[in-house]
Design an enzyme around this catalytic site. Structure first.
Site, mmCIF file in Angstrom:
data_model
loop_
_atom_site.group_PDB
_atom_site.id
_atom_site.type_symbol
_atom_site.label_atom_id
_atom_site.label_comp_id
_atom_site.label_asym_id
_atom_site.label_seq_id
_atom_site.Cartn_x
_atom_site.Cartn_y
_atom_site.Cartn_z
ATOM 1 N N ARG A 68 0.808 -1.218 0.000
ATOM 2 C CA ARG A 68 0.000 0.000 0.000
ATOM 3 C C ARG A 68 0.845 1.274 0.000
ATOM 4 O O ARG A 68 0.628 2.177 -0.807
ATOM 5 C CB ARG A 68 -0.916 0.028 1.240
ATOM 6 N N THR A 69 1.773 1.379 0.939
ATOM 7 C CA THR A 69 2.465 2.661 1.147
ATOM 8 C C THR A 69 3.306 3.037 -0.057
ATOM 9 O O THR A 69 3.267 4.168 -0.542
ATOM 10 C CB THR A 69 3.335 2.591 2.418
ATOM 11 N N LYS A 96 25.731 -5.001 -1.294
ATOM 12 C CA LYS A 96 27.209 -5.084 -1.335
ATOM 13 C C LYS A 96 27.835 -4.370 -0.146
ATOM 14 O O LYS A 96 29.037 -4.161 -0.098
ATOM 15 C CB LYS A 96 27.726 -4.446 -2.629
ATOM 16 N N ARG A 118 11.232 3.994 3.999
ATOM 17 C CA ARG A 118 10.764 2.958 4.936
ATOM 18 C C ARG A 118 11.979 2.138 5.342
ATOM 19 O O ARG A 118 12.758 1.696 4.486
ATOM 20 C CB ARG A 118 9.704 2.059 4.302
ATOM 21 N N HIS A 146 4.484 5.590 11.813
ATOM 22 C CA HIS A 146 4.037 5.455 10.414
ATOM 23 C C HIS A 146 3.041 6.610 10.204
ATOM 24 O O HIS A 146 1.833 6.411 10.163
ATOM 25 C CB HIS A 146 3.375 4.088 10.228
HETATM 26 N N1 CP Z 1 -0.327 -0.245 5.913
HETATM 27 C C1 CP Z 1 0.874 -0.429 5.347
HETATM 28 O O1 CP Z 1 1.869 0.206 5.713
HETATM 29 O O2 CP Z 1 0.875 -1.370 4.355
HETATM 30 P P1 CP Z 1 2.166 -1.767 3.493
HETATM 31 O O3 CP Z 1 3.142 -2.440 4.404
HETATM 32 O O4 CP Z 1 1.651 -2.672 2.403
HETATM 33 O O5 CP Z 1 2.748 -0.495 2.933
#
Ligand code: CP
Length: 319
Positions: A68-69, A96, A118, A146
């Site tokens: 999603r993100t 590496k 992320r 998040h």
């Molecule tokens: N909700 C969420 O962060 O989903 P993903 O890990 O798929 O990005």
């Protein structure tokens, strides 16, 4: 303060980075939600684009998996007419031995304007703000925060319920490992919601009461009283010890099925950040049922991420 910076402050946003909701004021959170509301309409047009970030480059620097993100940030940047670079640690020179700092500095040297990161390490986005000059957006750092997930959760609650202040919101499940829970706690309490964390004692530390939330170990006690129930995923990849006797027992006590949901308020809203462990924290009939806002959360994530990219990239000092 330069005139441009004063103008941004008056407009409600002067942050170069989005690192977490702990750092944002109530007014700044509302400003992001209002900006997202104005961007949501763009996705209903036949040509789903505005020129707000034309000529800018956004890089998705993902060191952890995401559906999603990552997709949402990519689409958000594209709808703002930015160019997007997709970086995946598995396919990069990180394999590496290249460091996070060197990776980010090399990508910055190519002329990017915003880095979305992320990473499994809490604080990785904060560290990057000291390595590079461009705006950093946290797309999830370990079990820490998040922020865009919590913003899209709040956007969805406000859109459906009309307000957030005064609502009672349960966050259920694996709180201790959840960056979604932490960001939601910061955001919802700042906007005046009452938050109750629900789960087994091993996954809901008592110390979290210090964040201004209630704690319960009984979903059945809490369910009749809440307006929103945000079901978290059991994060098998972050759970290192036996924190509950079995998945079956967890599901029996903390899983949401239609029989249990029937004991909730008539208009209770069911949310989940995804990905869902179907049959563990939620049954499919609840996940796909009339109370569920799960896909609406995903839709709204796009507008929220458009707003975030737009706001951080126009703060003076951003490229
Ligand atoms: N909700 C969420 O962060 O989903 P993903 O890990 O798929 O990005």
């Amino acid at each position: 303060m330069a005139r441009a910076a004063r103008t941004e402050k008056k407009l409600g946003w002067d942050k170069k980075h989005l690192l977490g909701l702990e750092d944002l004021s109530r007014d700044e959170i509302i400003h992001v939600l209002d900006t997202a509301a104005s961007f949501k309409e763009v996705s209903t047009r036949s040509i789903k684009k505005v020129p707000a970030l034309r000529g800018k480059v956004v890089v998705n620097l993902f060191f952890e998996d995401s559906t999603r993100t990552r997709t949402s940030f990519t689409l958000a940047a594209s709808r703002l007419s930015a160019d997007v670079i997709e970086f995946s640690a598995k396919l990069s020179s990180v394999s590496k031995g290249e460091t996070l700092r060197d990776t980010a500095r090399n990508i910055e040297a190519m002329g990017v304007d915003v880095i979305v990161i992320r990473h499994s390490a809490p604080g990785a986005p904060h560290y990057l703000t000291r390595c590079v000059d461009v705006p950093i957006v946290n797309a999830g750092d370990g079990a820490h925060e998040h922020p865009t997930q919590a913003l899209l959760d709040m956007f969805t609650i406000r859109e459906i319920k009309g307000h957030i202040e005064g609502l009672k919101v349960a966050i259920v499940g694996d709180i201790v490992h959840s960056r979604v829970a932490r960001s939601n706690i910061w955001g919802l309490t700042k906007l005046g919601a009452e938050v109750v964390l629900v789960g087994p004692t091993t996954l809901v530390p008592r110390a979290m009461q210090q964040l201004g939330v209630q704690i319960s170990n009984s979903l059945d006690d809490v369910l009749p009283h809440v307006d929103v129930i945000n079901m978290l995923r059991v994060q098998r990849e972050r759970i290192t010890s036996n924190v509950f006797p079995s998945v079956e027992e967890y599901t029996r006590l903390f899983g949401l099925n239609s029989e249990r949901l029937a004991r909730g308020k008539r208009d209770v809203l069911v949310m989940h950040p995804g990905p869902i462990n179907r049959g563990v924290e939620l049954t499919s009939d609840v996940a796909d049922g009339a109370h569920s806002a799960i896909l609406r959360q995903v839709t709204n994530g796009l507008a929220v991420r458009m707003a975030v990219l737009f706001l951080v990239s126009r703060v003076p000092g951003s490229r």
